[in-house]
Design a protein around this motif. Sequence first.
Motif, short mmCIF file in Angstrom:
data_model
loop_
_atom_site.label_atom_id
_atom_site.label_comp_id
_atom_site.label_asym_id
_atom_site.label_seq_id
_atom_site.Cartn_x
_atom_site.Cartn_y
_atom_site.Cartn_z
N MET A 133 -31.07 -5.53 128.10
CA MET A 133 -31.90 -4.40 129.09
C MET A 133 -31.83 -3.04 128.32
O MET A 133 -32.32 -2.10 128.77
N VAL A 134 -30.77 -2.86 127.44
CA VAL A 134 -30.30 -1.49 127.12
C VAL A 134 -30.84 -1.20 125.50
O VAL A 134 -30.50 -2.18 124.73
N PHE A 135 -31.47 -0.28 125.38
CA PHE A 135 -32.15 0.20 124.02
C PHE A 135 -31.50 1.65 123.77
O PHE A 135 -31.67 2.55 124.61
N ALA A 136 -30.65 1.68 122.59
CA ALA A 136 -30.23 3.02 122.29
C ALA A 136 -30.59 3.57 120.97
O ALA A 136 -30.90 2.75 120.05
N SER A 137 -30.45 4.86 120.95
CA SER A 137 -30.68 5.43 119.59
C SER A 137 -29.65 4.74 118.71
O SER A 137 -28.22 5.05 119.02
N ALA A 138 -30.00 4.13 117.58
CA ALA A 138 -28.91 3.44 116.74
C ALA A 138 -28.72 3.96 115.31
O ALA A 138 -28.00 3.19 114.49
N ARG A 139 -29.50 5.06 114.92
CA ARG A 139 -29.42 5.40 113.62
C ARG A 139 -29.67 7.07 113.56
O ARG A 139 -30.02 7.48 114.68
N GLN A 140 -29.36 7.48 112.45
CA GLN A 140 -29.52 8.91 112.31
C GLN A 140 -31.03 9.19 112.41
O GLN A 140 -31.88 8.38 111.94
N ASN A 141 -31.31 10.28 112.66
CA ASN A 141 -32.86 10.81 112.93
C ASN A 141 -33.78 9.74 113.95
O ASN A 141 -34.63 9.48 113.56
N ALA A 142 -33.20 9.34 114.77
CA ALA A 142 -33.75 8.25 115.66
C ALA A 142 -34.88 9.05 116.67
O ALA A 142 -35.69 8.15 117.40
N GLY A 143 -34.95 10.38 116.43
CA GLY A 143 -35.91 10.99 117.58
C GLY A 143 -35.54 12.31 117.44
O GLY A 143 -34.29 12.88 116.81
N THR A 144 -36.20 13.13 118.34
CA THR A 144 -36.02 14.58 118.65
C THR A 144 -35.86 15.03 119.88
O THR A 144 -36.99 14.43 120.79
N VAL A 145 -35.24 16.04 120.46
CA VAL A 145 -35.64 16.65 121.69
C VAL A 145 -35.69 17.99 121.31
O VAL A 145 -34.74 18.68 120.70
N THR A 146 -36.71 18.55 122.07
CA THR A 146 -36.84 20.00 121.90
C THR A 146 -36.96 20.74 123.05
O THR A 146 -37.56 20.39 123.94
N VAL A 147 -35.81 21.42 123.52
CA VAL A 147 -35.85 22.26 124.69
C VAL A 147 -36.71 23.20 124.43
O VAL A 147 -36.42 24.36 123.82
N THR A 148 -37.61 23.49 125.43
CA THR A 148 -38.51 24.60 125.13
C THR A 148 -38.23 25.65 126.24
O THR A 148 -38.60 27.02 125.94
N ASP A 149 -37.43 25.49 127.38
CA ASP A 149 -37.21 26.44 128.65
C ASP A 149 -36.00 26.01 128.84
O ASP A 149 -35.51 24.92 129.46
N THR A 168 -29.38 -3.06 122.42
CA THR A 168 -27.94 -3.27 121.82
C THR A 168 -27.37 -4.64 121.56
O THR A 168 -26.36 -4.45 120.66
N ASN A 169 -27.94 -5.45 121.79
CA ASN A 169 -27.31 -6.59 121.28
C ASN A 169 -28.32 -7.45 120.34
O ASN A 169 -28.03 -8.67 119.93
N ASP A 170 -29.43 -6.91 119.92
CA ASP A 170 -30.26 -7.31 118.96
C ASP A 170 -31.00 -6.13 118.14
O ASP A 170 -32.17 -5.77 118.67
N GLN A 171 -30.65 -5.79 117.30
CA GLN A 171 -31.04 -4.45 116.67
C GLN A 171 -32.43 -4.47 115.91
O GLN A 171 -33.00 -3.57 115.81
N SER A 172 -32.84 -5.81 115.88
CA SER A 172 -34.24 -5.93 115.42
C SER A 172 -35.25 -5.69 116.48
O SER A 172 -36.58 -5.47 116.15
N LYS A 173 -35.03 -5.74 117.70
CA LYS A 173 -35.67 -5.28 118.79
C LYS A 173 -35.81 -3.97 119.09
O LYS A 173 -34.90 -3.26 119.39
#
Length: 190
Positions: A133-149, A168-173
Amino acid sequence: MRIACNVKRGGAAVAAALALITALGCASDTPTSTVTTRNPAQASATIDGTPWAANFQINLAVADWYPADQRMEINALELHPDSSGRQLSIVLKPFTGPGTYVLGPHNATASPLASSAYFIASPNVTYKVDSSMVFASARQNAGTVTVTDYDASARWISGTFTLEAAQTNDQSKVIHITNGTFDGRIAPGT
């Protein structure tokens, strides 16, 4: 509400985040913020083409609980009447205020100083969460967060995000989170 976790990798962090969601305000009450011009905490995104909108917290973020880590956590939960839910947690580290944070692997060995994120889709948030049930950022540059305020005195944070997260248990998903936004109160520390 009792929330328990049984996750193979990152279990302590997942358990802490779920407990944090519960502690921060598992209610539909109006925020008690002294800032009256702000809306209630909110977060939304598109997850693999499906809308997601948090609906289950008063406070959106915490920072004071982790001063030595220079960490800001943004936690948001979408809960349904059947107790199913989807949670998104973003850790910004080191948090320095407004700006763009690049998300990297979500595990203790990758870099304890890096920003990361994870997403949980559970058929019952009051029961055990397993690694499928758990999906995690698994690589470098997996996304960005921009704090605007970021307003430390009013205890408020807003921004946008994108994320690619692997099961987390199947990196292909992999799931793709786009059009993410958050806007909410930062809980005072204990």
